[in-house]
Design an enzyme around this catalytic site. Structure first.
Site, short mmCIF file in Angstrom:
data_model
loop_
_atom_site.label_atom_id
_atom_site.label_comp_id
_atom_site.label_asym_id
_atom_site.label_seq_id
_atom_site.Cartn_x
_atom_site.Cartn_y
_atom_site.Cartn_z
N ASP A 177 0.69 -1.11 0.05
CA ASP A 177 -0.03 -0.08 0.11
C ASP A 177 0.93 1.21 0.12
OD1 ASP A 177 -2.48 1.34 0.27
OD2 ASP A 177 -2.50 1.29 2.39
N THR A 194 -9.14 1.84 8.54
CA THR A 194 -9.60 2.59 9.92
C THR A 194 -10.69 1.90 10.68
OG1 THR A 194 -8.84 4.92 9.01
CG2 THR A 194 -10.82 4.56 10.60
P1 13P Z 1 -9.16 4.34 5.63
O1 13P Z 1 -8.19 5.05 6.57
O2 13P Z 1 -10.43 5.15 5.27
O3 13P Z 1 -9.51 3.10 6.09
O4 13P Z 1 -8.29 4.09 4.30
C1 13P Z 1 -7.41 2.94 4.21
C2 13P Z 1 -6.68 3.36 2.85
O5 13P Z 1 -6.84 4.04 2.13
C3 13P Z 1 -5.37 2.68 2.88
O6 13P Z 1 -4.49 3.01 1.74
O1 G3H Z 2 -2.45 4.29 4.10
C1 G3H Z 2 -3.16 4.24 5.14
C2 G3H Z 2 -3.45 2.99 5.63
O2 G3H Z 2 -4.39 3.46 6.49
C3 G3H Z 2 -1.98 2.57 6.45
O3 G3H Z 2 -1.56 3.41 7.48
O4 G3H Z 2 0.59 4.23 7.21
O5 G3H Z 2 -0.41 3.98 9.37
O6 G3H Z 2 0.06 2.05 8.47
P1 G3H Z 2 -0.50 3.17 8.17
ZN ZN Z 3 -4.55 4.71 0.88
#
Ligand code: 13P
Ligand code: G3H
Ligand code: ZN
Length: 337
Positions: free
Chosen positions: A83, A278
């Site tokens: 991610d 989240t």
């Molecule tokens: P949320 O914070 O809305 O769960 O989004 C997560 C997200 O986009 C991770 O890349």
């Molecule tokens: O990118 C957003 C996700 O909620 C991951 O969050 O970078 O705190 O692991 P994080």
């Molecule tokens: Zn994101």
């Protein structure tokens, strides 16, 4: 079944008109929660780790936990996704660690906070696509910056996000640029900016089209009907999860997320991957707070990690059903084996 590339999952989702939740993980219990929900609903899944998650859990632990997931649930197609990769190096190291998909987020520069220009984004994303595709790994790109259309600010709650005030042009993916970007980079999926942001504080009231630009998704899908679209910041921040935390001594200020019905509308218009972190964080925290408040005498971590895992599993199960991925694991496995 081994881990599958994102493209395989999303092509199947597009052919069968459903969306796939991409849940973030940092530890064993979160992976277990997702796999249990996937098993129960027969859903293919995307499990994703941010840079922060990889640093927290360490790649070797994460790699072996994912292998365990595949071993325990051979009938569930699983994609392991990086991610918000911030650079070619991050994406390459994810690939070396067994990820079957990477996001090159070139909407921001390598520091993860400075908005980048189109040329930088297209160049770095195309480079990741070239290298990843050589190894059979899929790539998600992002065009436009996540952030609030009401305030003009990106979110800094989790350390990744644009700094300073952004213009409406920066906060909304431009459909012309999207066409050009997909053609120039060859990405497998495109994350779009439509007014969502990461974290719990997305909207200060139930969102309308002014602040949650679902029409932008519809326009981009009209122009790029074969491109898999991705919605980030797509937690719904349910009131009941906020209430549990607040009832047991937490302090979540009034807030609204992205309604599930809006995500379902997106799925009808080309959205195939929906990022959710989240909501699971809220569920886990509420469950742990409840045990601590009701049983202050307990100190065995299993006494609070078990309910935490169950609470996350329930969120995952609900999203898998709502996004339509439930029931598709066996079908997809037959198609790819
Ligand atoms: P949320 O914070 O809305 O769960 O989004 C997560 C997200 O986009 C991770 O890349
Ligand atoms: O990118 C957003 C996700 O909620 C991951 O969050 O970078 O705190 O692991 P994080
Ligand atoms: Zn994101």
């Amino acid at each position: 079944m081994s881990l599958v590339p994102l493209r395989v999952l999303l092509d199947h989702a597009a052919e069968n008109d459903y969306g796939v939740a991409a849940f973030n993980v940092n530890n064993m219990e979160q992976i277990q929660a997702i796999m249990e929900a996937a098993d129960e609903t027969d859903a293919p899944v995307i499990i994703q780790a941010s840079r922060g998650a990889r640093a927290y859990s360490q790649d070797a632990y994460l790699r072996h936990l994912m292998l365990a997931a595949v071993e325990l649930y051979p009938h569930i197609p699983v994609c392991m996704h990086q991610d918000h990769g911030n650079s070619v190096a991050t994406c390459l190291s994810a690939i070396e660690n067994g990820f079957t998909s990477v996001m090159m987020d070139g909407s921001l520069k390598e520091d993860g906070k400075t908005p980048a220009d189109y040329q930088y984004n297209a160049r770095v994303t195309a480079e990741v696509v070239r290298l990843a595709h050589l190894r059979g790994v899929s790539v998600e790109g992002e065009l436009g910056c996540l952030g609030s259309l009401a305030t003009g600010h990106g979110e800094k709650e989790d350390g990744h996000g644009a700094e300073g005030k952004l213009s409406k042009e920066q906060l909304l993916t431009d459909p012309d640029e999207a066409e050009q970007f997909v053609a120039e980079t060859g990405v497998d999926a495109l994350a779009v900016a439509i007014g969502t942001s990461h974290g719990a504080y997305k909207f200060d009231r139930p969102p309308t089209g002014e602040v949650l630009a679902m029409d932008r998704i519809e326009e981009i899908h009209r122009r790029l009907p074969n491109c898999h679209l991705v919605m980030h910041g797509s937690s719904s921040v349910p009131q009941e999860l906020q209430d549990v935390i607040n009832r047991y001594g937490g302090r979540i200020k009034p807030t609204w997320g992205v309604p599930v019905e809006e995500i379902q509308r997106g799925i009808r218009h080309g959205v195939r991957k929906i990022n959710v972190d989240t909501d699971n964080r809220l569920a886990i925290t509420g469950a742990i707070r409840k045990v601590f408040a009701e049983h202050p005498e307990k100190f065995d971590p299993r006494d609070y990690l078990k309910p935490a895992r169950a609470a996350m599993k329930e969120v995952c199960r609900q999203r898998m059903i709502a996004f339509g991925q439930a029931g598709h694991a066996s079908q997809l496995r037959q198609a790819v084996v």
